[in-house]
Design an enzyme around this catalytic site. Structure first.
Site, PDB file in Angstrom:
ATOM      1  N   HIS A  48      34.550  44.112  46.575  1.00  0.00           N
ATOM      2  CA  HIS A  48      33.264  43.487  46.897  1.00  0.00           C
ATOM      3  C   HIS A  48      32.442  44.376  47.830  1.00  0.00           C
ATOM      4  O   HIS A  48      31.206  44.418  47.727  1.00  0.00           O
ATOM      5  CB  HIS A  48      33.492  42.115  47.529  1.00  0.00           C
ATOM      6  N   ASP A  67      42.030  49.689  37.186  1.00  0.00           N
ATOM      7  CA  ASP A  67      43.094  50.546  36.695  1.00  0.00           C
ATOM      8  C   ASP A  67      44.341  49.728  36.361  1.00  0.00           C
ATOM      9  O   ASP A  67      44.778  48.896  37.159  1.00  0.00           O
ATOM     10  CB  ASP A  67      43.426  51.598  37.744  1.00  0.00           C
ATOM     11  N   ASP A 122      35.432  39.309  38.896  1.00  0.00           N
ATOM     12  CA  ASP A 122      35.546  39.377  40.352  1.00  0.00           C
ATOM     13  C   ASP A 122      34.729  40.505  40.963  1.00  0.00           C
ATOM     14  O   ASP A 122      34.814  40.769  42.151  1.00  0.00           O
ATOM     15  CB  ASP A 122      37.016  39.546  40.761  1.00  0.00           C
ATOM     16  N   GLY A 126      37.006  49.359  33.701  1.00  0.00           N
ATOM     17  CA  GLY A 126      37.359  48.273  34.606  1.00  0.00           C
ATOM     18  C   GLY A 126      38.386  48.701  35.638  1.00  0.00           C
ATOM     19  O   GLY A 126      38.414  49.854  36.060  1.00  0.00           O
TER      20      GLY A 126
END
Length: 271
Positions: free
Chosen positions: A97, A70, A152, A68
């Site tokens: 994104h 950091d 997200d 995932g």
């Protein structure tokens, strides 16, 4: 297998028509920081522009696929003045994104070869690929809620499309770890491979998907990725436009010429 120009946080190699992007920070289970995010974007741009590459496999070095975001980035986020938290977070989200979108919309088949734990953003990164192959020792977890966060990296978009809305809610609300057998049963992944053959199996599948006309695949993928948000009439319309492009492509013209030549040869042999 030929290595491309060197990166620091990833590696990019090519073997025939298949490129392999390896997340290469094994000491932190390939957690994504700003530097890795930028290198992934650069590599994806290179793959997209290289007509000799027809498919991409993404995997992780060492024991994990991707843990995932950091942790150091999380610590830095907490240390800034309160008035800067929101804008810093917005900028980081925008970059994330951009990376996920670049992988999702790559006009070539993409396969995530999940070799170990894929958690949080790592799970999102796998799910945004066209296909997911997991090692029999791998795990997947939408673990954001365990850190007080929401998914997200696209998970709230990709996961319901794979497993359905209710199951996606359960996986996201619980943040629980999913083993490969359950993930396959749910449709979260597409195949399970032995850990020692995972990468070879993923590359072989990518090579198989590379055999068809690249332009036709790119156009089909672009439309399919929008199809849940479009009406049937809109999909038909986009398909008509794409087919018009294909009619004039070298791949189609060569294919028709070869088909007609085989048909003529069969007729000649039968006379």
């Amino acid at each position: 297998m030929q290595p491309d120009a060197p990166f620091d946080a990833i590696t990019l190699t090519t073997d025939g028509s298949v490129a392999t992007l390896t997340l290469n920070r094994p000491e932190v289970r390939n957690a994504i920081d700003d530097a890795m995010r930028g290198e992934i974007l650069s590599a994806l741009d290179r793959v997209a522009r290289d007509d000799a590459i027809h498919a991409l496999v993404i995997t992780g070095a060492g024991k994990g696929f991707c843990s995932g975001g950091d942790v150091k980035g999380m610590q830095a986020r907490l240390s800034v003045p309160p008035g800067e938290v929101a804008m810093n977070g917005w900028r980081r989200q925008h970059r994330t994104h951009h990376m996920v979108s670049a992988l999702h919309t790559l006009p070539k088949p993409t396969i995530a070869a999940v070799n170990g734990a894929a958690a949080g953003l790592g799970c999102d990164l796998a799910l945004c690929c066209d296909f997911v192959v997991a090692a029999d020792t791998a795990t997947l977890a939408m673990s954001y809620v365990l850190r007080g966060l929401v998914p997200d990296g696209g998970g709230m978009y990709f996961l319901p499309r794979r497993v359905g809305l209710a199951r996606a809610k359960e996986l996201i609300f619980s943040g629980r770890t999913v083993r490969p057998d359950e993930a396959l049963r749910l449709g979260m992944i597409d195949r399970v491979s032995p850990a020692d053959t995972l990468l070879a199996d993923a590359r072989a599948w990518a090579a198989e998907l590379s055999l068809a006309a690249p332009g036709a695949i790119a156009l089909s993928k672009t439309i399919l990725d929008q199809s849940f948000e479009l009406t049937a009439e809109q999909v038909f319309s986009l398909g008509s436009q794409a087919q018009a492009i294909c009619y004039s492509s070298k791949d189609h013209l060569d294919s028709v010429a070869a088909f007609l030549a085989r048909s003529a040869a069969r007729r000649g042999g039968a006379s």
